[in-house]
Design an enzyme around this catalytic site. Sequence first.
Site: not given
Length: 734
Positions: A102-103
């Site tokens: 996600e990051d």
Amino acid sequence: MNTPAATSLTMAESVVEHIPALADPEDDPAYHVFIDSLDYLPAADVALVREAYRFSERAHRGQVRLSGEPYITHPLAVAGAIAEWQMDVEGVVAALLHDVMEDTAVGKSEIAERFGQPVADLVDGLSKLDKIEFQSHEEAQAENFRKMLMAMAHDLRVVLIKLADRHHNLQTMAAVRAEKRRRIARETLEIYAPIAGRLGLNKLFRELQDLSFQLIYPMRAHVLARALRAARGNRRELLSRILEGIKGRLQEAGIEARVLGREKSLYSIYRKMLDKRLSFSQVLDVYGFRVLVKNVPSGYLALGALHGLHKPVPGKFKDYIAIPKPNGYQSLHTTLIGPHGTPFEVQIRTEAMDQVAQEGVASHWLYKDSEEFGADLQKKTTKWFHSLLDLQSGTNDSSEFLEHVKVDLFPHEIYVFTPKGKIIALPRGATAVDLAYAVHTDIGNHCVAAQVNFKPQPLIAELTNGDRVEIVTAADAHPSAAWLSSVKTGRARSKVRHYLKSVQHDESTVLGEKMLDQELRALGVVASELPVSSWKNVLRDSGNKLIKEVYTDIGLGFRLAGVVARRLLAREEAAQPTDRPPASLVIRGTEGLAVQFAPCCQPIPGDPIIGSVWKGKGLVIHTHDCLAIRKARSAKPTKWIDVEWEPEPGKLFSVRLLVMVQNTLGALGRIATEISSSGTNIEHVNMEEKHPGLYTTLHFTVQVASRTSLARLMRSLRRIPEVVRITRDQGLTA
Ligand code: MN
């Protein structure tokens, strides 16, 4: 979605190179605690976990949480929780990596290469879940919820990691802005906590609720926690006495057991106060005890022993061992009356059941010794998910699907549809009146009828899940006091009360004026002929601005009509009671809430009556011979006013009749027919067999216009052969 700060950072490897050397992340003491907790895994697995930690730390390096801590502290904490459930190595590794896709720039294939396809699938599932943002918008929320359930059904570990993730996020929200904090907390209460509950993860369920409660209502949580601490202090001695008593009794009975004290969660106390409208001091069963035994038979033995020690509350015993809850929970529950009449709940179960009760479906990993629990639970949970998926394949409508799921997750709520297809959530047992007020106050205040699934239904009939409800309104309709005993929502209740109060206020004004007129007439004065100037003193004394307000005060019993009358005539000297014959007040029965008929004697026109004014309640009318007021009358004779009926009262009055009949088939039918053919309404009928087999006493409540019509009715009933005796019930046969 958990790291708004991260989105502004570029996470390419080259950037990471420029960040000054950090202290070795493996020096973090939390990391060592975590590694130590992995002693249930083989060494090769622990090595893989170490590698995953290094990988995740590198990927997140440079990112900080809003609290200022390095980002890696978060996946580490989540993995720690997963390790506490003793989940397999794939689960622990996935927890460490749950935010990297996600990051950061790490892709699914890279994770698959390093840690295997199953881990990559888990992380991918979690990343997809993370993209789901629950919005207030019904449709979007439904669609997201569906996606989440699909992910969960695919692999249960995804939802467990997600729940642990949410748990840690809630614990570390201090630096998050208030609005977002509340949104996340609300979403947790609505979606994640119920899922934890449904999966039997009770410890997590309670913690998610309490944390969310504290984030949404910090002041309420604070006050409640303080009250709880104080109460705990006050009852410490009592509780330890009960605890020792239980231990002693079990020992005497030769039952090997661990006895623990326990306390309700803050949120569950709060809900109970809200739902049952109780104050904190009224929530008595805040404390309880848990008895953990070796096996099921000793559980039942322990129950027997404890029922011999303290009196059980009837109807409170529940056997969830014989019939487990759908989430696998098993236990015996009973409520006992302790010293000083304090009730407390005791839960009795085996150690294995306790494990399931605390950790639910996660105990599959945690409690391998007891295969039957874990495996069975896993099977049941999978079945549940699949039933949800079946459901969703049957409909393409996401919001319909969401409602089905919610019904399953929130058994205490029902969902009904308005004619326009809007879905409204109501507590179980709610009525059309609740719905009307949920839609709009005006609709509630003017509803006259309901069409439930296109059929007419009483307004106060209980609604069921999925009903389509149409409310019919009329401009001249008004709320009824009778609704108060049926409505379930606080909103409907308070709106009806508010309306009744305002009506009573108006009706009291009319009554007050009438009472004052009566007093003045007794003093030989006609009220309308009084000069306005004579009101000046009265208004000045009372602090009222309007004459009308003085009438209201008299009608509501806050001021005495006699005193006001004398003040108006400036006859101060006559303020003491005189021996003049008291003027009697004439009533019609249609004065509304300002004049109430006492339920003990149920006066009807023709009965000699007497009344007294109660502060805030208005004039309450009894019959002259009512035994319930005999004492009150002799104690304070001046408080009572003679009242007379107007020659032709304007309404029907309820009266109770006791009819003793021989037990023959059809006696009730014949009597009911006779009553209604005489033009009388039957309001209610009830029967009681005092002499089984021979006679039955029927309790009728009927509506009559006066004593004369009642006498006529009783005469015609006496003519029925089965009727042995007939009396008017004025509640005072004693
Ligand atoms: Mn996370």
